[in-house]
Structure formats: structure tokens, C-alpha cells
Design a protein around this motif. Structure first.
Motif: not given
Length: 209
Positions: A155-156, A158-159, A163, A168
Motif C-alpha cells: 500500500l505504501t 502504491t500510494r 503521489e 489511481a
């Protein structure tokens, strides 16, 4: 001329019986030949389909290698069967889900070429987190197990990609914990290889395996 047996009854001539037999054999041979031809046609079609599939896979691999030429040359990114691999130590400290500054910069450099690649093929990027089989350590103990740690790391990443400009709608996260190791967990070097994040282009709508 028909022959007559001892009872006085007429019997079919031998040539007629032979002709019927040959006709039956010919019919059976034709059926077998048709069956063989159908099987051969199926085999040829399957072979052509497999060759086409492998050619497409090779073209995808070469296109991905071209898109990622610079990060691949740096040695911090690997490409194996269409899966982009990044060592966990490049991105995170042990048992942490916080990106290292260098790791964030690496992800930033991957976004532009991946955006182009995914856009040209209308594909998505699956970000997968993996760990070794050692229990999660650290003073905070914020993760229940390796599966939770791998999920948070994916998740980190992916975010971070989002960013840095990745749409997304083009990226999603998956977690595998200690499953699917690429090396033995019996050695430090093997465990280091198993602690990794992989990114793989997949068709839209594809689910994690």
C-alpha cells in the motif's frame, strides 16, 4: 448369375459380398482419415496460437525492458518474466513500512516509463508485497504478522506511485506475506531476496493470483 446351394435356395454371388465388404472398409477408412485430419488441424491451430502467444509475450518483455532501461542499468530494479522486482532493503528498513528517501526517489523514476507502457496497452500495475518467514520484529510491534507487513508495504508503494503521478485507476496493491519465496529462508541472503516488492503489468480487471 446367382448360385444355388444344396437346399435349392439362391445365394448372393461372391463378388457382391466382396463389394459390400470393400464398401464398408472404404467407409471406415474415410471416417478414420477425416478424424485424423480434424485432429491435425486442431494441433496446427493450437501450435499457431501458442507461437503467437509467445511472440506477444516476448514483445511485451522487450517493450518493458526498453521502458525501464535506465533503472534496470542501475541494478536496483530487476525484470523477470514481466515482473519488476525491487529489494525490500532498497525501499524499507527491517520490519518497517516507511519508505527510505532513496526508495521513494527510485519509485518516482519508475512512474513516467510505466505510465507510458501501461497507457499504450490499456493495462494496470499490480504492486505485490512479500516478506521472509521470520516473525515480525521491532519495538512498536504494529504489525500482527508478515502478511500485514507485506500488505502495508504494498500500500505504501502504491500510494507513493500515485503521489508521483500514476493514475489511481492504473495501480492496485496485493499482499502475499511469506508465501511465494524466490529463495530459501534458511540463509540471510535467501531471506533478503524474499523481502521484496514486485510490480507487474496485468490486463484490466485481472485479479491477484
Amino acid at each position: 448369375m446367382d448360385s444355388v446351394d444344396d437346399t435349392g435356395l439362391e445365394t448372393a454371388p461372391v463378388w457382391a459380398v466382396f463389394g459390400d465388404l470393400m464398401a464398408g472398409l472404404l467407409g471406415a477408412f474415410v471416417l478414420i482419415l477425416v478424424g485424423v485430419l480434424v485432429v491435425q488441424m486442431d494441433l496446427v491451430a493450437n501450435l499457431e496460437s501458442e507461437v503467437k502467444k509467445r511472440q506477444q509475450e516476448e514483445q511485451r518483455r522487450m517493450a518493458l525492458e526498453k521502458a525501464l532501461a535506465v533503472p534496470l542499468m542501475s541494478g536496483r530494479v530487476t525484470l523477470n518474466n514481466g515482473r519488476i522486482g525491487i529489494s525490500g532493503s532498497v525501499l524499507f528498513a527491517v520490519s518497517s513500512d516507511q519508505l527510505r528517501p532513496d526508495g521513494h526517489q527510485l519509485l518516482k523514476s519508475l512512474v513516467p516509463p510505466l505510465q507510458v507502457y501501461l497507457g499504450e496497452r490499456n493495462e494496470m500495475l499490480m504492486v505485490s508485497g512479500f516478506t521472509d518467514n521470520q516473525p515480525v520484529s521491532g519495538s512498536n510491534r504494529q504489525f500482527a504478522d508478515n502478511l500485514e507487513l507485506s500488505a502495508q508495504r504494498s500500500l505504501t508503494v502504491t500510494r507513493a506511485l500515485i503521489e508521483e503521478g500514476m493514475p489511481a485507476s492504473r495501480v492496485f496493491a496485493a499482499a502475499f506475506g511469506a508465501e511465494q519465496p524466490v529463495a530459501s529462508n534458511q540463509s540471510d541472503s535467501g531471506r533478503a531476496l524474499n523481502r521484496r516488492v514486485e510490480m507487474a503489468p496485468v490486463p484490466k480487471g485481472a485479479q491477484a493470483p
